[in-house]
Design a protein around this motif. Structure first.
Motif, short mmCIF file in Angstrom:
data_model
loop_
_atom_site.label_atom_id
_atom_site.label_comp_id
_atom_site.label_asym_id
_atom_site.label_seq_id
_atom_site.Cartn_x
_atom_site.Cartn_y
_atom_site.Cartn_z
N ASP A 129 -52.01 -14.85 121.70
CA ASP A 129 -51.53 -14.20 122.86
C ASP A 129 -50.36 -13.55 122.93
O ASP A 129 -49.90 -12.61 123.72
CB ASP A 129 -51.48 -15.39 123.90
N LEU A 130 -49.26 -14.14 122.02
CA LEU A 130 -47.93 -13.23 122.02
C LEU A 130 -48.23 -11.98 121.49
O LEU A 130 -47.11 -11.23 121.43
CB LEU A 130 -47.26 -14.37 120.70
N LEU A 131 -49.20 -11.51 120.98
CA LEU A 131 -49.29 -10.20 120.51
C LEU A 131 -49.85 -9.10 121.64
O LEU A 131 -49.86 -7.97 121.51
CB LEU A 131 -50.50 -10.04 119.34
N LEU A 132 -50.30 -9.81 122.83
CA LEU A 132 -50.75 -9.01 123.88
C LEU A 132 -49.65 -9.17 125.09
O LEU A 132 -49.65 -10.18 125.77
CB LEU A 132 -51.99 -9.54 124.32
N ARG A 133 -49.20 -8.04 125.35
CA ARG A 133 -48.20 -8.05 126.58
C ARG A 133 -48.53 -8.32 127.87
O ARG A 133 -47.77 -9.28 128.67
CB ARG A 133 -47.46 -6.41 126.55
N ASP A 134 -49.65 -7.98 128.03
CA ASP A 134 -50.22 -8.48 129.58
C ASP A 134 -50.29 -10.20 129.70
O ASP A 134 -50.11 -10.59 130.74
CB ASP A 134 -51.34 -7.82 130.05
N ARG A 135 -50.74 -10.52 128.48
CA ARG A 135 -50.99 -12.07 128.52
C ARG A 135 -49.76 -12.74 128.52
O ARG A 135 -49.56 -13.80 129.12
CB ARG A 135 -51.91 -12.44 127.47
N VAL A 136 -48.92 -12.01 127.69
CA VAL A 136 -47.47 -12.75 127.69
C VAL A 136 -46.93 -12.64 128.99
O VAL A 136 -46.25 -13.81 129.76
CB VAL A 136 -46.60 -12.22 126.58
N GLU A 137 -46.98 -11.54 129.99
CA GLU A 137 -46.25 -11.62 130.97
C GLU A 137 -46.89 -12.39 132.02
O GLU A 137 -46.13 -12.94 132.76
CB GLU A 137 -46.26 -10.07 131.54
N ARG A 138 -48.40 -12.56 132.02
CA ARG A 138 -49.02 -13.62 132.97
C ARG A 138 -48.51 -14.87 132.54
O ARG A 138 -48.45 -15.80 133.54
CB ARG A 138 -50.31 -13.25 132.87
N ALA A 139 -48.47 -15.24 131.51
CA ALA A 139 -47.94 -16.51 130.94
C ALA A 139 -46.69 -17.11 131.48
O ALA A 139 -46.65 -18.29 131.98
CB ALA A 139 -48.06 -16.78 129.33
N ILE A 140 -45.81 -15.85 131.39
CA ILE A 140 -44.37 -16.39 132.12
C ILE A 140 -44.35 -16.49 133.25
O ILE A 140 -43.92 -17.30 134.01
CB ILE A 140 -43.30 -15.07 131.60
N GLU A 141 -45.20 -15.72 134.24
CA GLU A 141 -45.40 -15.73 135.51
C GLU A 141 -45.79 -17.16 135.99
O GLU A 141 -45.33 -17.77 136.83
CB GLU A 141 -46.38 -14.60 136.07
N ILE A 142 -46.74 -17.52 135.14
CA ILE A 142 -47.43 -18.94 135.71
C ILE A 142 -46.23 -19.93 135.23
O ILE A 142 -46.12 -20.99 136.19
CB ILE A 142 -48.47 -18.97 134.66
N ASN A 185 -45.83 -12.34 141.00
CA ASN A 185 -44.32 -12.08 141.28
C ASN A 185 -43.90 -10.78 141.05
O ASN A 185 -43.79 -10.40 139.65
CB ASN A 185 -43.77 -12.96 140.57
N THR A 186 -43.81 -9.70 141.96
CA THR A 186 -43.48 -8.60 141.70
C THR A 186 -42.02 -8.33 141.21
O THR A 186 -41.78 -7.73 140.47
CB THR A 186 -43.94 -7.71 142.97
N THR A 187 -41.12 -9.08 141.68
CA THR A 187 -39.66 -9.21 141.25
C THR A 187 -39.67 -9.45 139.93
O THR A 187 -39.05 -8.85 139.12
CB THR A 187 -39.05 -10.08 142.18
N LEU A 188 -40.44 -10.60 139.46
CA LEU A 188 -40.45 -10.81 138.05
C LEU A 188 -41.20 -10.01 137.07
O LEU A 188 -40.77 -9.73 135.89
CB LEU A 188 -41.01 -12.41 137.88
N ARG A 189 -42.28 -9.21 137.65
CA ARG A 189 -43.00 -8.40 136.81
C ARG A 189 -42.04 -6.96 136.81
O ARG A 189 -41.95 -6.57 135.59
CB ARG A 189 -44.18 -7.79 137.63
N ALA A 190 -41.33 -6.66 137.74
CA ALA A 190 -40.44 -5.35 137.21
C ALA A 190 -39.08 -6.06 136.24
O ALA A 190 -38.92 -5.27 135.59
CB ALA A 190 -39.65 -5.31 138.50
#
Length: 322
Positions: free
Chosen positions: A164-177, A133-138
């Motif tokens: 996983d809360l310590l790793l930004r990319d995993r947090v972002e992906r988890a939110i996206e999911i 989700n590019t909009t959400l990622r931005a």
């Protein structure tokens, strides 16, 4: 087994001898092994992941006194590249494909210790492929890691893996999911997905008393260090794999990377790594107990150190289920 079961599973924590036991059982019953290990899927992770591919070849004595080498077929090992991240969703997808083919001709034999991978196929996790989700990622790029953590916890209060809360990319992906799962598009994707195959597993668990398990972990760690595990990690980095990527793989790859980066001494690395592997084994056992609480029947073998005794117990259990 096909009258009641159409799948055999052997699970247990690290360093209890699952592979050796599984190979003997696979040879006896003429089965192929499907690995359930989150790091053995990767090409290049050999010593640190405990791939032990040589163990899949047995030397069998013939009646005339000669010997024959027998290769036990295996699946879902060395199927992914480190340039991308493999996960439980991809494992479930790959497993269903292999299982569907194998079950036509034999009883698939699943062996491993990655609780989420095992649970995903035994209980049939309802995964859905989530697009980027590019909009959400931005939007997330404007937020701090702490803000992202709070957002994720508000979406998923019972988050299992807090690390996983310590790793930004995993947090972002988890939110996206989580955002996608709550959207109208989710059901459309779910309806288009293939159905789960019929999986009826006889599940066998193997473990050891805590002190014996810790002893095995120490012996195995020392042996892997002696056999080139440090050089394996060093060569992976030289091949272009970043330290950050290696650290994310956890345990051996994390702490050997920190050592090679000069962030830990050799003694510190060995002590911390041994302790963390022991903690990991305990977490694996906790996961398996959680599966049992959710209705998964695990037939535990006697927690003995004698491999022949454990093999005999497994044979008896399987034959009684035929």
């Amino acid at each position: 087994m096909k009258s009641k079961y159409n799948c055999l599973v052997l699970l247990g924590p690290t360093a209890v001898g699952k592979t050796a036991l599984a190979v003997r059982l696979a040879y006896h019953f003429g089965l192929s092994i499907i690995s359930a290990d989150s790091r053995q899927v990767y090409r290049g992770l050999d010593i640190g992941s405990g791939k032990d591919l040589a163990d899949y070849t047995l030397t069998v004595k013939n009646p005339n006194g000669s010997s024959t080498s027998v290769q036990i077929p295996y699946y879902l090992i060395d199927i992914a590249d480190l340039s991308s991240e493999y996960n439980a969703f991809k494992y479930q997808e790959d497993f269903y494909s292999v299982f569907t083919d194998l079950v036509k001709v034999e009883v698939p034999f699943v062996v491993g210790g990655t609780g989420m991978y095992l649970d995903a196929v035994i209980r049939g996790y309802d995964f859905v492929p989530v697009p980027t989700n590019t909009t959400l990622r931005a939007q997330m790029q404007e937020m701090s890691l702490e803000q992202l953590d709070q957002w994720l916890l508000s979406l998923k209060p019972n988050l299992h893996n807090k690390s996983d809360l310590l790793l930004r990319d995993r947090v972002e992906r988890a939110i996206e999911i989580e955002v996608f799962m709550k959207s109208p598009d989710c059901q459309k994707v779910r309806d288009a997905m293939p159905k789960r195959p019929d999986i009826r597993p006889l599940i066998i668990g193997t473990s050891l008393p805590r002190e014996d398990l810790r002893k095995n972990i120490k012996i195995r760690l020392d042996l892997r260090l002696k056999n080139g595990m440090i050089e394996e990690v060093e060569n992976l980095h030289k091949s272009g794999i970043s330290w950050e990527r290696l650290e994310k793989l956890g345990l051996e790859y994390r702490y050997l990377s920190l050592f090679l980066e000069g962030k830990m001494s050799r003694d510190q690395m060995e002590a911390v790594l041994y302790r963390e592997i022991c903690h990991f084994a305990k977490r694996q056992e906790t996961w398996f107990r959680g599966m049992e609480r959710k209705g998964v029947e695990i037939n535990w073998l006697p927690p003995v150190t004698d491999s022949n005794e454990k093999y005999s117990a497994a044979l008896k259990l399987i034959e009684a289920s035929l």
